[in-house]
Design a protein around this motif. Structure first.
Motif, PDB file in Angstrom:
ATOM      1  N   ASP A 116       0.820  -1.206   0.000  1.00 41.53           N
ATOM      2  CA  ASP A 116       0.000   0.000   0.000  1.00 41.53           C
ATOM      3  C   ASP A 116       0.852   1.252   0.000  1.00 41.53           C
ATOM      4  OD1 ASP A 116      -2.298   1.574   0.132  1.00 41.53           O
ATOM      5  OD2 ASP A 116      -2.331   1.544   2.316  1.00 41.53           O
ATOM      6  N   TYR A 118       4.073   1.565  -1.102  1.00 37.62           N
ATOM      7  CA  TYR A 118       5.025   1.733  -2.193  1.00 37.62           C
ATOM      8  C   TYR A 118       4.464   1.413  -3.573  1.00 37.62           C
ATOM      9  CZ  TYR A 118       8.719   2.701   1.089  1.00 37.62           C
ATOM     10  OH  TYR A 118       9.491   3.297   2.047  1.00 37.62           O
ATOM     11  N   SER A 119       3.172   1.193  -3.672  1.00 38.86           N
ATOM     12  CA  SER A 119       2.571   0.969  -4.980  1.00 38.86           C
ATOM     13  C   SER A 119       1.458   1.982  -5.209  1.00 38.86           C
ATOM     14  CB  SER A 119       1.999  -0.456  -5.080  1.00 38.86           C
ATOM     15  OG  SER A 119       1.332  -0.638  -6.309  1.00 38.86           O
ATOM     16  N   ASP A 120       1.546   2.701  -6.323  1.00 38.21           N
ATOM     17  CA  ASP A 120       0.509   3.674  -6.659  1.00 38.21           C
ATOM     18  C   ASP A 120      -0.732   3.000  -7.235  1.00 38.21           C
ATOM     19  OD1 ASP A 120       2.216   5.726  -5.885  1.00 38.21           O
ATOM     20  OD2 ASP A 120       3.108   5.892  -7.887  1.00 38.21           O
ATOM     21  N   HIS A 123      -4.611   0.904  -3.078  1.00 35.00           N
ATOM     22  CA  HIS A 123      -4.809   1.645  -1.831  1.00 35.00           C
ATOM     23  C   HIS A 123      -5.750   0.826  -0.955  1.00 35.00           C
ATOM     24  CE1 HIS A 123      -5.411   4.736   1.116  1.00 35.00           C
ATOM     25  NE2 HIS A 123      -6.714   4.733   0.893  1.00 35.00           N
TER      26      HIS A 123
END
Length: 215
Positions: A116, A118-120, A123
């Motif tokens: 959550d 470090y990844s766009d 979410h």
């Protein structure tokens, strides 16, 4: 404050060593009685307790001493249970399943938090994380129950004591209930103890990202 944290860390490491000694004692008891199930479970448990040290040495992933103690206690109680306590103490299986489930839930929670952060592309809301932790833990619990069933069948076919015990459908359902209890505990109250684990993995990912960008 740093002195206090260092003292607490040393104390937790000392207790961790004591539980590791307990696992070694179980292993020796298994060897002395030639009980394959006790030997295998104690040997695997002991090996896993040294995993945090391996991660710190080889992958620069130091874990908080409290997390290491948490894992070691869960493994040691399971190993001790293989000496016959599982069958003599009715609540021991419930205790070990609940505690082991908290460890599994913590791993699932930490993994989701790192993704959550470090990844766009994703979410995770708090309600989603709650459901995810429950499903992740129960799924691993089902997998463990399958292993217990297979171990029992292999023991029956070979004429040896099974490495793991499974006592039927009712036992499986009760085990999954206590797995769920452990997951709920982490989902509701476990974010603070697991935060160090999240921070450790986050720093490692950031370090790997910086290295890839510099190359």
């Amino acid at each position: 404050m740093s002195v206090v944290r260092e003292y607490v860390g040393v104390s937790e490491r000392t207790v961790t060593r004591a539980f590791q000694v307990a696992i070694v004692s179980v292993l020796l008891a298994g060897v002395a009685t030639r009980h394959v199930g006790v030997v295998v479970n104690a040997a695997v448990a002991l090996a896993i307790t040294f995993l945090p040290a391996v991660l710190e040495r080889d992958f620069s992933l130091p874990l908080d001493p409290g997390v290491t103690l948490w894992i070691t206690v869960a493994l040691s109680l399971h190993a001790v249970g293989m000496l016959g306590i599982y069958t003599r103490v009715w609540w021991w299986d419930h205790l070990t399943h609940t505690l082991s489930a908290t460890v599994v839930a913590a791993v699932g929670y930490a993994t989701a938090r790192v993704l959550d952060e470090y990844s766009d592309a994703v979410h995770f809301t708090r309600p989603f994380l709650f459901v995810y932790i429950l499903l992740f833990t129960v799924a691993l619990g089902v997998f463990w129950e399958v292993l217990e069933f297979l171990a029992r069948e292999v023991g029956t076919l070979t004429g040896h004591d099974p490495v793991l015990y499974q006592y039927g459908v009712e036992d499986t359902v009760v085990d999954l209930v206590f797995d769920t209890v452990g997951a709920i505990v982490v989902a509701l109250f476990g974010s603070r103890p697991v935060s160090s684990l999240v921070e450790t993995f986050s720093h490692r990912i950031e370090h790997l990202r910086d290295e890839s960008e510099s190359d």
